[in-house]
Each structure stands twice: as C-alpha cells, then as structure tokens.
Design an enzyme around this catalytic site. Structure first.
Site, PDB file in Angstrom:
ATOM      1  N   GLU A  27      45.397  43.056  40.147  1.00 27.49           N
ATOM      2  CA  GLU A  27      45.105  42.914  38.723  1.00 27.49           C
ATOM      3  C   GLU A  27      45.712  44.087  37.965  1.00 27.49           C
ATOM      4  O   GLU A  27      45.809  45.200  38.485  1.00 27.49           O
ATOM      5  CB  GLU A  27      43.587  42.882  38.482  1.00 27.49           C
ATOM      6  CG  GLU A  27      43.213  42.715  37.007  1.00 27.49           C
ATOM      7  CD  GLU A  27      41.714  42.530  36.786  1.00 27.49           C
ATOM      8  OE1 GLU A  27      41.313  42.331  35.627  1.00 27.49           O
ATOM      9  OE2 GLU A  27      40.949  42.578  37.771  1.00 27.49           O
ATOM     10  N   ASN A  72      39.522  40.000  34.788  1.00 30.38           N
ATOM     11  CA  ASN A  72      39.231  40.030  33.359  1.00 30.38           C
ATOM     12  C   ASN A  72      40.488  40.228  32.523  1.00 30.38           C
ATOM     13  O   ASN A  72      40.572  39.740  31.385  1.00 30.38           O
ATOM     14  CB  ASN A  72      38.234  41.151  33.055  1.00 30.38           C
ATOM     15  CG  ASN A  72      36.879  40.901  33.679  1.00 30.38           C
ATOM     16  OD1 ASN A  72      36.597  39.830  34.196  1.00 30.38           O
ATOM     17  ND2 ASN A  72      36.019  41.911  33.641  1.00 30.38           N
ATOM     18  N   GLU A 173      36.163  33.935  35.494  1.00 27.24           N
ATOM     19  CA  GLU A 173      34.789  34.327  35.127  1.00 27.24           C
ATOM     20  C   GLU A 173      34.417  33.916  33.694  1.00 27.24           C
ATOM     21  O   GLU A 173      33.863  34.707  32.930  1.00 27.24           O
ATOM     22  CB  GLU A 173      34.605  35.839  35.327  1.00 27.24           C
ATOM     23  CG  GLU A 173      34.656  36.253  36.774  1.00 27.24           C
ATOM     24  CD  GLU A 173      34.295  37.721  37.010  1.00 27.24           C
ATOM     25  OE1 GLU A 173      34.045  38.446  36.029  1.00 27.24           O
ATOM     26  OE2 GLU A 173      34.262  38.139  38.183  1.00 27.24           O
ATOM     27  N   GLU A 292      37.032  36.688  44.693  1.00 31.22           N
ATOM     28  CA  GLU A 292      36.723  38.103  44.474  1.00 31.22           C
ATOM     29  C   GLU A 292      35.531  38.460  45.349  1.00 31.22           C
ATOM     30  O   GLU A 292      34.451  37.897  45.181  1.00 31.22           O
ATOM     31  CB  GLU A 292      36.401  38.413  43.002  1.00 31.22           C
ATOM     32  CG  GLU A 292      37.608  38.404  42.095  1.00 31.22           C
ATOM     33  CD  GLU A 292      37.300  38.937  40.695  1.00 31.22           C
ATOM     34  OE1 GLU A 292      36.420  39.830  40.565  1.00 31.22           O
ATOM     35  OE2 GLU A 292      37.929  38.457  39.739  1.00 31.22           O
ATOM     36  N   GLN A 350      40.102  44.846  45.196  1.00 34.04           N
ATOM     37  CA  GLN A 350      41.503  44.559  44.992  1.00 34.04           C
ATOM     38  C   GLN A 350      42.328  45.183  46.121  1.00 34.04           C
ATOM     39  O   GLN A 350      41.744  45.657  47.102  1.00 34.04           O
ATOM     40  CB  GLN A 350      41.939  45.088  43.635  1.00 34.04           C
ATOM     41  CG  GLN A 350      41.250  44.387  42.475  1.00 34.04           C
ATOM     42  CD  GLN A 350      41.742  44.863  41.105  1.00 34.04           C
ATOM     43  OE1 GLN A 350      42.756  45.521  40.977  1.00 34.04           O
ATOM     44  NE2 GLN A 350      40.977  44.547  40.083  1.00 34.04           N
TER      45      GLN A 350
END
Length: 504
Positions: A27, A72, A173, A292, A350
């Site tokens: 990310e 996000n 999400e 995740e 991650q």
C-alpha cells in the site's frame, strides 16, 4: 510436563494447498513503497529503482500474490496520477494516512516489479471517491492488448504488453466510517454489483472480490456480508475478510490464542455466505479472500497525536515484532491453511516496513523481522494437500476467548515429492508440551528437519544491529519410531516439522 496427542492421516483431507494463501500487500502508506521496495538512489537499486536487497528477501519469503495499491489509500486514489512521464505526475495530499504522495511509483512500476519477482498482481479499485467509469478505464489501461485510447496510452508509457491482472478488489473496507467515501451495505452492494457487471462485459474470466467487514468487531458484521452478497452474489467470486491481532494489557495468554478468534471469524463468514447461497438458490459457493491479516499494535497507533504536517513517506506503524508476535503469526497461518477449502486467497498486510516482515533503512540495509520466519517456512514447506489435524490437548481459560487448546496444528501431504509437513504451536506461557503424533498412515521414513521458533525472552526482537537475534533453530528433542513421533514443544513456540515419505 503437559502432554498432547494427535493423528495425522492422509485420509483427513481439507483441500489442496492454495499458493495464493501466501500473498501479501503493498500500500502507498508510510515507507512500504518509497524507501521500501522502491528507492532509486539506494546502492542496491536496479535500473528501475527497485531495491534488489528487498527483492531478494521477498523471494526468500515465498510470496505469491501482491494486493495493490491499498488499503485505505485506494479510496482516494486517482490511478492516472501514477502513469506516464514521471516529471509530469502530480503531487497530491493523501488523506487516508495524512501524507504527501509523489506518484513516482504507480501501476506500471508495480506491474514491472511484480513481473521481475514472478508475483501475481491483485488490484484494488477506488469505489470511495470514484466508481464505474474509472474502474473500467483502469481495466482497459491495464489489460487490453492495444488499439484503444487507454491501452495505447499504456503502450506509449513503456508497457507494450498488457499487465494481465486477473484478480480485482471492488473497493476497500467500505463499511468503515474512517474510509473515504464510506457507504452503507446497500449503497456499496449496488455499486459493487454495477462495477462487477461492467468488468465482466470486458473480461468474463476476471476474479472479483467484494468488500466484507473490516473486522469481526464491527457493529455491522454479519449483516453487512449478508446485504452485500445478496446484491453481488452472481457477479463476484470472493468476499473479503480483514483482521489484526495484538496483546492487550499484558494478557499474553489471550494474545497467543488469537488463532481461535480467526477460526471463528472465518467460520462465521462461511456460514453467512452459505446462508445467502441458500436464500438465492445459487449453485456456486463464494470463496473467502482474507486479504488483510497480521499482528498490529493498533492501540498504539490510535493513541498517537493527530498529524498536522504532510510528509512524504513518513514512518507509520513500523511495529517491531518479537517472539510472541511471531508465534501468534505462525498460528494465524495454521488457521488459514486449516480453512483452505474456503479461504483460497490471503494477503499479509503489509510487505515492507509497515507492520511488515521485512524492514529497511533509507540508503541502508534490509533485514528480517521475527514474523518473516513462520511465513517463509510455511510457504516453503506447505505443499500438496492440507490435512485436518485435531489435537487432543490440554486447555487453558483465556480472558478474551474463553477455553482454548494449548496446542494447535495443521499438516500438509505432498504425494508427488514424498513429503509431509506438520505445523505446530504451543500457546502455553510457561510450560513445554510433549506431543505424541501418530503418523502411521503416512509411513514416514525419517524426520528431514524440525525447526522451532522460541526464545527464553518472549519479547526478544530482531533489529538493524542484531538482524538474527531471533531465528528458528533445530529442535533436537524429537524422536520417530514405528510411525509414531514424539516432540517436545517449548512454551510460546512455533514449530515446522518436515517428514520424508515413501514415494507412491
């Protein structure tokens, strides 16, 4: 000493080992990308700016798939910002993690990096601030061979071959109030269904992942999955799961039992998906993408002061992992393997620097965190078919999860190469456990190796100065005789045991 027993038999099959279980996540957050996988000025950088020392560790880790670019981050991302000449790419404020995004690394760089490392890319779509048109534009740019405006733009940008991305996440999400463009289940389900239908018009063979709950603690958990799947069932292949685990208030016993919570989470989502299947009279079964998962000390992060600056690639949630973290991490991998019949994709969140198994310093070295080892050893040794193992184990009462077995285990059986592997965790905080394992159904020739991750200091960690402070070591306290194996598992430990078997 405590005692446990179990039987490992090739008849107790769960499902084939799915290589996508060993996926991870990149990310645009903190230093995962910049000074993580990408640092053009680093001494070990290749011609494309990718850190070769990090690439070597990624290969050693045994990663198979990579989810990108969020997280996000994706809910405010304009994919067009990250393609084309780098001197023309816009610099923007990034709202999710309150930083500045330079866009020097984007889709084409990610695809090139994945190709170099032999990884399967898994792309997430922005369904927060964007929607249907942007999704099908991105698909055309990424996957169409040529002859259209967007595919020709990719070619002009230096990527003549399509990126061939087959797996797509329909947002991230979207149930979370923290998410840019947060939606209700009804709003999200309708949008996801519209996007999925349009993407299928372009390529019916795509694999699509609908957003599930951001965790089992969400107040809408269960109801969210049911509503979303009722609207998207015919158009998607997966529902996603996200969950993170941490030690609360020094309660090590509950923390070590985190795998029990992951099991319950998975089984609840399976039940919900199958209930929707029955309600709709559908024939296919929805698979689970646990895209995740990790140990993350989220309470520390949430206690930090709100940021007022907009830095580039700041140090964000760079948790340093210790022995107990790695043992829990290994137990989560056991849970994922145990549910391989339905969890057919997973992404460790991650990969580098950000709650990651690999750490780097800008211009400096890269090293392995404690959690690196269970992932690498499980990826390397889990082959063939997952076998169900039901340990007969002492139990302990935990404050968070109730009564939990001290020993957990799963096995894999590779008939082609004549190998089997057994993965075990001892959750006891202060006592070893002697485990008697009946392996007569496998007819093992010998114990090829037995490695245990353990340290007398359960909070010992690796660092730049001591990168090998914690590593798995040979467990010599193991004996095989007449198809029965006895092993002593130290307290707070994770073990992988490899067996050589007669070839069929």
């Amino acid at each position: 000493m405590l005692h446990a027993s179990m039987t490992v038999d090739p008849a107790f099959r769960v499902a084939p080992v799915n290589r996508r279980t060993f996926g991870t996540f990149v990310e645009h957050m903190g230093r995962c990308v910049y000074t993580g996988i990408y640092e053009p000025d680093h001494p070990a950088a290749d011609a494309d700016g990718f850190r070769t020392d990090v690439a070597d560790l990624v290969r050693e880790l045994g990663v198979t798939t990579v989810r990108y670019p969020g997280g996000n981050f994706v809910s405010g991302y304009r994919w067009e910002d990250g393609v084309g000449p780098k001197d023309r790419r816009p610099v923007r404020r990034e709202l999710a993690w309150h930083s500045t995004e330079t866009n020097q690394f984007g889709l084409d760089e990610f695809a090139a990096w994945s190709r170099k490392l032999g990884l399967e890319p898994m792309m997430a779509l922005n369904l927060g601030t964007r929607g249907l048109q942007e999704a099908i534009d991105l698909l055309e740019y990424a996957n169409h061979p040529g002859g259209t405006q967007l595919s020709d733009r990719r070619i002009a940008n230096g990527s003549p071959q399509p990126h061939g991305i087959g797996m797509w996440c329909l947002g991230n999400e979207m149930d979370g109030p923290w998410q840019i463009g947060h939606k209700t289940a009804h709003e999200y389900g309708r949008l996801a269904a519209e996007v999925a239908r349009a993407m299928r018009m372009s390529d019916p063979g795509l694999e699509l992942v609908a957003c599930g709950s951001s965790g089992p603690e969400m107040p809408t958990f269960g109801a969210w999955e049911a509503e979303v799947l009722e609207q998207t069932y015919d158009h998607v292949d997966y529902i996603s799961l996200h969950s993170y685990y941490e030690e609360h208030d020094g309660d090590l016993a509950s923390f070590l039992a985190s795998g029990a919570e992951m099991d319950a989470f998975i089984e609840s989502v399976v039940a919900t998906a199958d209930a929707v299947r029955a309600k709709l009279g559908a024939t296919k079964r929805i698979q689970l993408s646990f895209d995740e998962w990790n140990v993350w000390y989220r309470m520390r992060f949430e206690a930090e002061e709100p940021k007022t600056e907009w830095p580039v690639a700041p140090r964000v949630i760079e948790d340093r992992y210790h022995v107990a973290d790695a043992v829990v991490f290994g137990s989560l991998l056991i849970s994922l393997l145990r549910h391989s019949d339905r969890v057919t994709s997973a992404s460790l969140a991650q990969l580098v620097n950000v709650i990651a198994p690999i750490m780097t310093e800008p211009g400096g070295p890269a090293w392995r965190q404690t959690t690196f080892h269970p992932f690498a050893l499980t990826s390397a040794n889990a082959k063939g078919t997952v076998l169900r193992v039901e340990p007969n184990s002492p139990v302990r009462e935990t404050a968070r999860y109730g009564e939990v077995p001290l020993v957990d285990a799963v096995a894999t059986h590779d008939t082609e190469n004549g190998e089997a592997a057994l993965f075990l965790v001892n959750r006891a905080t202060d006592e070893p456990v002697t485990v008697d394992i009946d392996l007569r159904g496998l007819r093992p020739d010998r114990v090829a190796s037995c490695l245990t991750l353990h340290d007398d200091d359960v909070y010992a960690a690796n660092s730049r100065e001591r990168p090998d402070r914690v590593v798995p070591r040979d467990n010599t306290d193991v004996r095989l005789e007449d198809g029965r194996l006895t092993a002593v598992l130290p307290p707070v430990s994770w073990t992988v045991l490899k067996l050589d078997l007669p070839l069929a």
